[in-house]
Design a protein around this motif. Structure first.
Motif, PDB file in Angstrom:
ATOM      1  N   ALA A  39     -15.899 -13.983   1.829  1.00 26.72           N
ATOM      2  CA  ALA A  39     -14.385 -14.206   2.559  1.00 26.72           C
ATOM      3  C   ALA A  39     -13.215 -13.211   2.631  1.00 26.72           C
ATOM      4  N   ASP A  40     -12.514 -12.511   3.781  1.00 30.29           N
ATOM      5  CA  ASP A  40     -11.889 -12.087   3.635  1.00 30.29           C
ATOM      6  C   ASP A  40     -10.308 -13.350   3.334  1.00 30.29           C
ATOM      7  N   THR A  41      -9.148 -13.173   2.893  1.00 32.67           N
ATOM      8  CA  THR A  41      -8.115 -14.134   2.990  1.00 32.67           C
ATOM      9  C   THR A  41      -8.051 -15.285   3.668  1.00 32.67           C
ATOM     10  N   ALA A  42      -7.811 -14.694   5.083  1.00 33.58           N
ATOM     11  CA  ALA A  42      -7.572 -15.385   6.841  1.00 33.58           C
ATOM     12  C   ALA A  42      -8.839 -16.475   6.775  1.00 33.58           C
ATOM     13  N   ASN A  43     -10.283 -16.144   6.587  1.00 31.82           N
ATOM     14  CA  ASN A  43     -11.170 -16.460   6.266  1.00 31.82           C
ATOM     15  C   ASN A  43     -10.899 -17.575   5.270  1.00 31.82           C
ATOM     16  N   ALA A  44     -10.832 -17.292   3.927  1.00 37.98           N
ATOM     17  CA  ALA A  44     -11.131 -18.351   3.011  1.00 37.98           C
ATOM     18  C   ALA A  44     -10.465 -19.630   3.569  1.00 37.98           C
ATOM     19  N   ALA A  45      -9.058 -19.024   4.099  1.00 35.96           N
ATOM     20  CA  ALA A  45      -8.027 -20.816   4.197  1.00 35.96           C
ATOM     21  C   ALA A  45      -8.514 -21.666   5.263  1.00 35.96           C
ATOM     22  N   ILE A  46      -9.328 -21.003   6.009  1.00 37.25           N
ATOM     23  CA  ILE A  46     -10.247 -21.635   7.017  1.00 37.25           C
ATOM     24  C   ILE A  46     -11.203 -22.678   6.396  1.00 37.25           C
ATOM     25  N   ALA A  47     -11.584 -21.760   5.526  1.00 35.10           N
ATOM     26  CA  ALA A  47     -13.551 -22.391   4.527  1.00 35.10           C
ATOM     27  C   ALA A  47     -12.946 -23.506   3.281  1.00 35.10           C
ATOM     28  N   ARG A  48     -11.723 -23.015   3.422  1.00 32.85           N
ATOM     29  CA  ARG A  48     -10.877 -23.961   1.832  1.00 32.85           C
ATOM     30  C   ARG A  48     -10.087 -24.374   1.908  1.00 32.85           C
ATOM     31  N   PHE A  56      -7.785 -34.109   7.397  1.00 30.56           N
ATOM     32  CA  PHE A  56      -7.761 -32.435   7.831  1.00 30.56           C
ATOM     33  C   PHE A  56      -8.304 -32.661   8.988  1.00 30.56           C
ATOM     34  N   PRO A  57      -7.370 -31.115   9.241  1.00 28.25           N
ATOM     35  CA  PRO A  57      -6.902 -30.264  10.614  1.00 28.25           C
ATOM     36  C   PRO A  57      -8.340 -30.400  11.016  1.00 28.25           C
ATOM     37  N   PRO A  58      -8.956 -30.657  12.675  1.00 22.76           N
ATOM     38  CA  PRO A  58     -10.521 -30.301  12.950  1.00 22.76           C
ATOM     39  C   PRO A  58     -11.395 -28.840  11.761  1.00 22.76           C
ATOM     40  N   GLU A  59     -12.570 -28.515  12.366  1.00 19.10           N
ATOM     41  CA  GLU A  59     -12.893 -27.965  11.255  1.00 19.10           C
ATOM     42  C   GLU A  59     -12.997 -26.339  12.420  1.00 19.10           C
ATOM     43  N   GLN A  60     -12.710 -26.019  12.275  1.00 20.07           N
ATOM     44  CA  GLN A  60     -12.370 -23.879  12.743  1.00 20.07           C
ATOM     45  C   GLN A  60     -13.584 -22.965  12.118  1.00 20.07           C
ATOM     46  N   PRO A  61     -14.558 -22.768  12.981  1.00 23.13           N
ATOM     47  CA  PRO A  61     -15.376 -21.530  12.495  1.00 23.13           C
ATOM     48  C   PRO A  61     -14.696 -20.597  11.634  1.00 23.13           C
ATOM     49  N   SER A  80     -21.337 -15.143  11.476  1.00 23.22           N
ATOM     50  CA  SER A  80     -20.063 -15.406  12.399  1.00 23.22           C
ATOM     51  C   SER A  80     -20.744 -16.366  12.043  1.00 23.22           C
ATOM     52  N   GLY A  81     -19.006 -17.394  12.362  1.00 24.41           N
ATOM     53  CA  GLY A  81     -18.912 -18.957  13.503  1.00 24.41           C
ATOM     54  C   GLY A  81     -19.134 -20.000  12.240  1.00 24.41           C
TER      55      GLY A  81
END
Length: 336
Positions: A39-48, A56-61, A80-81
């Motif tokens: 994943a790119d940096t932005a999506n990796a920050a959501i995944a980890r 943790f804050p609510p899960e986001q896709p 995706s998602g």
């Protein structure tokens, strides 16, 4: 006992074209092919996400890229998602799966109401186009997610794990069992085999051959057989589609990885001084009863030096063990 050095050899390295992407999860599939979720940096920050208090804050896709293979012989699958944080991953010839190891939301399940549909799903299955084609509940505390060649899913668990499992019921007066609607909270479920619809095909806690499954220390999902070394006794447990075939006494304690090829096996564990990166490999003969050590010696990198740290990841299938150290883009192989 004889002594020799067991040397790793390089197996795969992720192409440099993916250097700008972060590795979310990686494994080796039943065909011996590396599989990596990026994943790119932005999506990796959501995944980890970085811990910012509990919970943790609510899960986001988030979106990711699955790469199967290496070099020119590779397949890229956009996904995706995705919802599962800190994902576990595996793939087989017909698709792939992503799992969330911790599933603390299961504590909200009410067994009195008995609606299994309310159990939070933490394994999602996908086809080879990247489309999700299913999901199911697999308990809390998953340590390893692994496909076999037939596409069934094995999950092993660590010692703090628990799962709401359906109760086995005898069908009439026969020796055939089926699952009822009632569920019971099982602590330390050990090892479970599922089909891709989330139905249990076999579970360690249901097998009539009783073994302590506090923690599945080592797991090897082979072509037609699976082997495990569970804590506390560390026996070598031999499993096929019908269940446990044989439990062998094993003098090798605390092995973190096992390879099995016919009547030969290799157990990899930390040395007695537990210096990070110092491993001993014990090759054994598998008789009808106990595991019989034959030769033992240190594990070495391809250049003959000691490994730089403990294994970060390990995958065992049949007579092969793949391991990673600090670099999640590089796999090494130990083969019987």
């Amino acid at each position: 006992m004889l002594s020799r050095t067991f040397t790793l050899r390089p197996w795969s390295a992720l192409d440099t074209r993916y250097d700008q992407l972060e590795v979310l999860a990686t494994t080796v599939n039943p065909a011996g092919t590396p599989v990596t979720l990026l994943a790119d940096t932005a999506n990796a920050a959501i995944a980890r996400p970085e811990p910012r208090g509990i919970p943790f804050p609510p899960e986001q896709p988030y979106d990711a890229l699955l790469v199967i293979g290496q070099g020119d012989d590779r397949t890229e699958i956009p996904v995706s998602g995705l919802l599962f944080r800190f994902p576990h991953l595996d793939a087989w010839s017909g698709g792939f799966a992503v799992a969330k190891a911790r599933n603390l939301a299961q504590r909200n399940y009410d067994p009195v109401k008995g609606d299994a549909g309310l159990l939070p799903h933490n394994i999602a299955t996908f086809d080879l186009a990247g489309a999700q084609d299913g999901s199911f509940y697999a308990g809390d505390g998953i340590e390893v997610l692994s496909f076999d060649e037939g596409g069934t899913i094995w999950t092993s668990y660590f010692d703090e794990a628990s799962a709401w499992l359906p109760v086995r019921q005898r069908r009439g007066r026969s020796e055939t069992f089926e699952f009822g609607k009632d569920r019971v909270l099982v602590h330390m479920p050990g090892l479970i085999r599922w089909n891709r619809h989330g139905e249990i095909l076999w579970a360690a806690v249901h097998d009539p051959m009783k073994v302590d499954w506090c923690d599945c220390y080592a797991l090897n999902v082979g072509t037609h057989r699976t082997w495990a070394c569970p804590y506390t006794g560390f026996p070598l447990v031999d499993i096929d589609e019908a269940g446990i075939r044989l439990v062998r006494r094993n003098p090798i304690r605390s092995s973190g990885a096992i390879a099995v090829d016919g009547s030969r096996a290799a157990f990899v564990g930390a040395t007695a001084d537990r210096i990070p990166g110092r491993y001993v490999v014990t090759e054994c003969h598998l008789g009808d009863g106990a595991v019989e050590p034959v030769v033992a010696g240190p594990l070495a990198m391809p250049d003959g030096t000691n490994p730089p740290c403990w294994f970060r990841r390990k995958v065992a299938r049949g007579g092969r063990i793949w391991v990673q150290f600090d670099d999640p883009r590089v796999w090494y192989l130990l083969q019987l």
